[in-house]
Design a protein around this motif. Structure first.
Motif, PDB file in Angstrom:
ATOM      1  N   VAL A 193       0.826  -1.216   0.000  1.00 43.70           N
ATOM      2  CA  VAL A 193       0.000   0.000   0.000  1.00 43.70           C
ATOM      3  C   VAL A 193       0.858   1.264   0.000  1.00 43.70           C
ATOM      4  N   VAL A 198      -3.989   4.764   1.657  1.00 50.20           N
ATOM      5  CA  VAL A 198      -5.123   4.098   2.298  1.00 50.20           C
ATOM      6  C   VAL A 198      -5.171   4.446   3.777  1.00 50.20           C
ATOM      7  N   PHE A 256      -8.204   0.681   3.485  1.00 52.82           N
ATOM      8  CA  PHE A 256      -9.101   1.094   2.413  1.00 52.82           C
ATOM      9  C   PHE A 256      -8.772   2.501   1.931  1.00 52.82           C
ATOM     10  N   THR A 257      -9.111   2.744   0.671  1.00 52.89           N
ATOM     11  CA  THR A 257      -9.015   4.089   0.123  1.00 52.89           C
ATOM     12  C   THR A 257     -10.189   4.867   0.706  1.00 52.89           C
ATOM     13  N   ALA A 260      -9.521   2.237  -6.353  1.00 54.11           N
ATOM     14  CA  ALA A 260      -9.658   2.352  -4.902  1.00 54.11           C
ATOM     15  C   ALA A 260      -9.532   0.948  -4.307  1.00 54.11           C
ATOM     16  N   THR A 292      -9.585  -1.969  -1.056  1.00 55.11           N
ATOM     17  CA  THR A 292     -10.020  -2.434   0.256  1.00 55.11           C
ATOM     18  C   THR A 292      -9.317  -3.768   0.484  1.00 55.11           C
TER      19      THR A 292
END
Length: 142
Positions: free
Chosen positions: A56, A67, A75-76, A87, A89
């Protein structure tokens, strides 16, 4: 000259270690999951969590929004600027015998890469074989 001395000392240490007998019985080889998103032991889950964090941060360094973390979920954020990066998760594995869940969605009309490509890159990170976030340079992971 100091470099040569350091090299000789390292070789001497290695030779000394090689000549020592083992005091304990050898441990059984670690069982590693064949699916990179699965982890079978606590150590493997911890290692793959670290690799997920590297993924990430590298993703953000390539231009994607950073994120956020909420418990085991990365998550975004919904208020992140709209970009051509999908995006993310990611749900971290809870414990041994569990799985890292990955989902991504394109919020723009056209994304920089397909979700399948991004998943392939994520799986390569989990397997310890990170590759570039360029659509032209995709990892090869089986």
């Amino acid at each position: 000259m100091p470099r040569l001395i350091g090299l000789l000392l390292a070789l001497a240490l290695l030779a000394g270690c090689a000549s020592q007998s083992q005091l304990s019985a050898p441990t059984a080889p670690a069982i590693v999951a064949t699916d990179p998103q699965q982890c079978l032991s606590r150590a493997e889950c911890t290692l793959k969590t670290s690799r997920t964090l590297l993924f990430v941060f590298d993703y953000a360094a390539a231009g994607a929004p950073l994120v956020q973390r909420e418990g085991p979920r990365l998550f975004t954020p919904p208020d992140a600027p709209l970009t051509d990066w999908p995006a993310l998760t990611i749900r971290l594995a809870a414990a041994e015998q569990s799985r890292f869940d990955f989902t991504a969605r394109c919020q723009a009309q056209a994304c920089r890469m397909r979700v399948e490509q991004l998943l392939q890159i994520y799986r390569s990170y989990l397997a310890g074989q990170p590759c570039a976030f360029s659509a032209a340079v995709l990892c090869r992971f089986d």
